[in-house]
Motif scaffolding. Structure first.
Motif, short mmCIF file in Angstrom:
data_model
loop_
_atom_site.label_atom_id
_atom_site.label_comp_id
_atom_site.label_asym_id
_atom_site.label_seq_id
_atom_site.Cartn_x
_atom_site.Cartn_y
_atom_site.Cartn_z
N ARG A 19 19.96 93.15 14.23
CA ARG A 19 20.25 92.09 15.21
C ARG A 19 21.61 91.46 14.96
O ARG A 19 22.37 91.21 15.89
N ALA A 20 21.94 91.21 13.68
CA ALA A 20 23.24 90.62 13.35
C ALA A 20 24.37 91.57 13.75
O ALA A 20 25.40 91.13 14.27
N GLY A 21 24.17 92.87 13.55
CA GLY A 21 25.18 93.85 13.95
C GLY A 21 25.38 93.89 15.45
O GLY A 21 26.51 94.00 15.94
N LEU A 22 24.29 93.78 16.20
CA LEU A 22 24.40 93.77 17.67
C LEU A 22 25.13 92.52 18.15
O LEU A 22 25.94 92.59 19.08
N VAL A 23 24.84 91.37 17.54
CA VAL A 23 25.52 90.12 17.92
C VAL A 23 27.01 90.23 17.59
O VAL A 23 27.86 89.85 18.41
N ALA A 24 27.35 90.76 16.42
CA ALA A 24 28.75 90.90 16.04
C ALA A 24 29.48 91.87 16.98
O ALA A 24 30.63 91.62 17.36
N ALA A 25 28.82 92.95 17.36
CA ALA A 25 29.44 93.91 18.28
C ALA A 25 29.66 93.26 19.64
O ALA A 25 30.70 93.46 20.27
N ALA A 26 28.69 92.47 20.11
CA ALA A 26 28.84 91.79 21.40
C ALA A 26 29.98 90.79 21.35
O ALA A 26 30.73 90.64 22.32
N ALA A 27 30.16 90.12 20.22
CA ALA A 27 31.27 89.17 20.07
C ALA A 27 32.62 89.87 20.13
O ALA A 27 33.61 89.30 20.57
N ARG A 28 32.65 91.14 19.71
CA ARG A 28 33.89 91.93 19.78
C ARG A 28 34.07 92.58 21.14
O ARG A 28 35.01 93.34 21.36
N GLY A 29 33.11 92.35 22.06
CA GLY A 29 33.21 92.91 23.39
C GLY A 29 32.58 94.28 23.53
O GLY A 29 32.74 94.94 24.55
N ARG A 30 31.89 94.71 22.52
CA ARG A 30 31.23 96.01 22.57
C ARG A 30 29.84 95.84 23.14
O ARG A 30 29.14 94.91 22.81
N ARG A 31 29.46 96.77 23.97
CA ARG A 31 28.14 96.73 24.58
C ARG A 31 27.47 98.07 24.34
O ARG A 31 28.08 99.12 24.49
N GLY A 32 26.21 98.03 23.96
CA GLY A 32 25.49 99.26 23.67
C GLY A 32 25.03 99.96 24.93
O GLY A 32 25.14 99.44 26.04
N GLY A 33 24.52 101.13 24.75
CA GLY A 33 23.97 101.88 25.87
C GLY A 33 24.94 102.90 26.42
O GLY A 33 26.10 102.98 26.05
N ARG A 34 24.44 103.66 27.35
CA ARG A 34 25.23 104.72 27.98
C ARG A 34 26.18 104.11 29.00
O ARG A 34 25.81 103.19 29.72
N PRO A 35 27.40 104.63 29.10
CA PRO A 35 28.32 104.12 30.12
C PRO A 35 27.79 104.36 31.53
O PRO A 35 27.08 105.35 31.77
N ALA A 36 28.12 103.48 32.43
CA ALA A 36 27.68 103.62 33.82
C ALA A 36 28.29 104.87 34.44
O ALA A 36 29.47 105.17 34.23
N ALA A 37 27.50 105.60 35.20
CA ALA A 37 27.97 106.83 35.83
C ALA A 37 28.90 106.52 37.01
O ALA A 37 29.82 107.28 37.30
N LEU A 38 28.64 105.40 37.69
CA LEU A 38 29.45 105.04 38.85
C LEU A 38 30.03 103.64 38.66
O LEU A 38 29.31 102.69 38.41
N ASP A 39 31.34 103.54 38.80
CA ASP A 39 31.97 102.22 38.78
C ASP A 39 32.16 101.78 40.24
O ASP A 39 31.80 102.49 41.18
N GLU A 40 32.74 100.60 40.43
CA GLU A 40 32.88 100.05 41.78
C GLU A 40 33.73 100.94 42.70
O GLU A 40 33.42 101.09 43.87
N SER A 41 34.79 101.54 42.16
CA SER A 41 35.64 102.39 43.00
C SER A 41 34.87 103.63 43.48
O SER A 41 35.02 104.06 44.63
N LYS A 42 34.04 104.20 42.62
CA LYS A 42 33.25 105.37 43.02
C LYS A 42 32.18 104.98 44.03
O LYS A 42 31.88 105.75 44.95
N ILE A 43 31.62 103.79 43.90
CA ILE A 43 30.62 103.33 44.87
C ILE A 43 31.26 103.11 46.23
O ILE A 43 30.71 103.51 47.27
N ARG A 44 32.47 102.54 46.23
CA ARG A 44 33.19 102.36 47.51
C ARG A 44 33.51 103.72 48.13
O ARG A 44 33.36 103.92 49.34
N ALA A 45 33.94 104.67 47.32
CA ALA A 45 34.24 106.01 47.81
C ALA A 45 32.98 106.66 48.38
O ALA A 45 33.02 107.32 49.43
N ALA A 46 31.85 106.47 47.70
CA ALA A 46 30.59 107.04 48.18
C ALA A 46 30.22 106.45 49.53
O ALA A 46 29.82 107.19 50.45
N ARG A 47 30.38 105.14 49.67
CA ARG A 47 30.06 104.51 50.96
C ARG A 47 30.95 105.07 52.07
O ARG A 47 30.49 105.34 53.18
#
Length: 145
Positions: A78-106
């Motif tokens: 838990r302390a490691g996750l809090v420290a990573a979040a404070a450095r701007g790191r977020r866990g998990g898989r990167p999103a497959a679609l960002d906003e530009s790809k969603i706009r392009a899809a639309r």
């Protein structure tokens, strides 16, 4: 096999503790189950005998140490996750679609020249991912087209 066959008053004897269980937590669970069923446990190498008060004490000490170790691991994680979040790191898989790809899809879907499957293939994602990122899922895609 021997665990299931042991009855009240029996002794389950093992050469070493690691021959009975893969982890300390599993070993303690087995010992608790045996104790509830009235089966004594004896390890020859470690000289632990749960039919004696000193053997039960040693087993309880091992259990307490196991619990403490588990809680320390959770606390450090838990302390490691809090420290990573404070450095701007977020866990998990990167999103497959960002906003530009969603706009392009639309835009591709609105043109009516491509199906949702073709748009997903063009964007490098699965059709289910495309449906998930557009409000209303499949319904929204048919309304756009």
């Amino acid at each position: 096999m021997a665990l299931g066959q042991a009855r009240q008053g029996d002794f389950l004897m093992v050469w070493r503790l690691d021959r009975l269980a893969s982890s300390l937590r599993h070993l303690i669970d087995i010992a608790d189950d045996l104790n509830r069923r009235g089966v004594a446990f004896r390890s020859l190498t470690e000289n632990i005998d749960t039919s004696t008060p000193s053997g039960r004490l040693l087993f309880n000490i091992l259990g307490a140490l196991s619990q403490m170790e588990r809680e320390i691991i959770i606390e450090r994680t838990r302390a490691g996750l809090v420290a990573a979040a404070a450095r701007g790191r977020r866990g998990g898989r990167p999103a497959a679609l960002d906003e530009s790809k969603i706009r392009a899809a639309r835009a591709m879907l609105a043109s009516g020249s491509m199906s949702a499957i073709e748009v997903a293939r063009q964007l490098g994602c699965a059709p289910s991912t495309l449906y998930r990122h557009l409000p209303g899922g499949r319904t929204a895609i048919t309304e756009i087209a």
